[in-house]
Design a protein around this motif. Structure first.
Motif, PDB file in Angstrom:
ATOM      1  N   GLN A 157       0.820  -1.209   0.000  1.00 25.14           N
ATOM      2  CA  GLN A 157       0.000   0.000   0.000  1.00 25.14           C
ATOM      3  C   GLN A 157       0.859   1.266   0.000  1.00 25.14           C
ATOM      4  O   GLN A 157       0.526   2.240  -0.677  1.00 25.14           O
ATOM      5  N   VAL A 161       0.785   4.199  -2.812  1.00 23.71           N
ATOM      6  CA  VAL A 161       0.581   5.616  -2.487  1.00 23.71           C
ATOM      7  C   VAL A 161       1.723   6.455  -3.067  1.00 23.71           C
ATOM      8  O   VAL A 161       1.485   7.502  -3.680  1.00 23.71           O
ATOM      9  N   ARG A 165       1.066   9.390  -5.771  1.00 23.09           N
ATOM     10  CA  ARG A 165       1.445  10.768  -5.400  1.00 23.09           C
ATOM     11  C   ARG A 165       2.477  11.318  -6.379  1.00 23.09           C
ATOM     12  O   ARG A 165       2.429  12.494  -6.736  1.00 23.09           O
TER      13      ARG A 165
END
Length: 186
Positions: A157, A161, A165
């Motif tokens: 995860q 992310v 981003r």
């Protein structure tokens, strides 16, 4: 199944855009398990532009997986026949992995399940890498399809992310341990 689900997902995203809820230039998509095929269908048909995408531990409906797992009626139905003789032409048209040249979205490929997981998720990674398109492969140790190991889950995860981003926001974490990943992505 693939084209139908791809159209539904594209229509849903377009509805969010038309409602002013989503910036059409900042859309990302994630596929897990069977929905990896749907994401790959979207990326290779260009029904909608995505700024970033991720697929994790899923179905690819490619020639290698078909032969690796001994073929199956589901794959043959989805692709319009066996990937041999006349049926191979259908595979060329329908399998996202034969259409990677159409992908214009940076793709993160996540996998677990050791070597077997890496083998089944290898085709989109190696194909896009060969085509010099932005792609990253992250392999996590474990034998779970749905991650419950906290360290593996955090790694997967957290990497996802970071990927979104970076591509959606242009953000790079200042953690020196992540410097190499950003260098590759740039």
């Amino acid at each position: 199944e693939g084209p139908c689900n791809a159209r539904v997902m594209a229509a849903a995203a377009k509805q969010l855009v038309s409602g002013g809820l989503v910036d059409p230039d900042q859309i990302g998509i994630i596929g897990f398990s069977r929905t990896c095929y749907y994401v790959m269908e979207l990326l290779t048909t260009n029904l909608l532009h995505f700024k970033a995408a991720s697929i994790t531990d899923g179905v690819m409906l490619d020639y290698f997986s078909y032969t690796f797992f001994g073929g199956g009626a589901w794959e043959e139905k989805m692709m319009g026949g066996k990937p041999f003789g006349d049926g191979l032409q259908q595979w060329f048209k329908r399998s996202p992995l034969f259409n990677l040249d159409k992908v214009d979205t940076p793709l993160l490929v996540n996998t677990v399940n050791g070597t077997a997981g890496a083998i089944t998720m290898w085709a989109p990674y190696s194909g896009l890498r060969t085509l010099k398109k932005p792609v990253e492969l992250m392999i996590y140790q474990g034998w779970e399809h749905v991650l419950t190991n906290p360290a593996v889950r955090m790694g997967s995860q957290g990497g996802t992310v970071d990927w979104f981003r970076f591509w959606l926001q242009g953000y790079e974490d200042s953690n020196p341990a992540k410097a190499e990943q950003y260098k590759r992505w740039r």
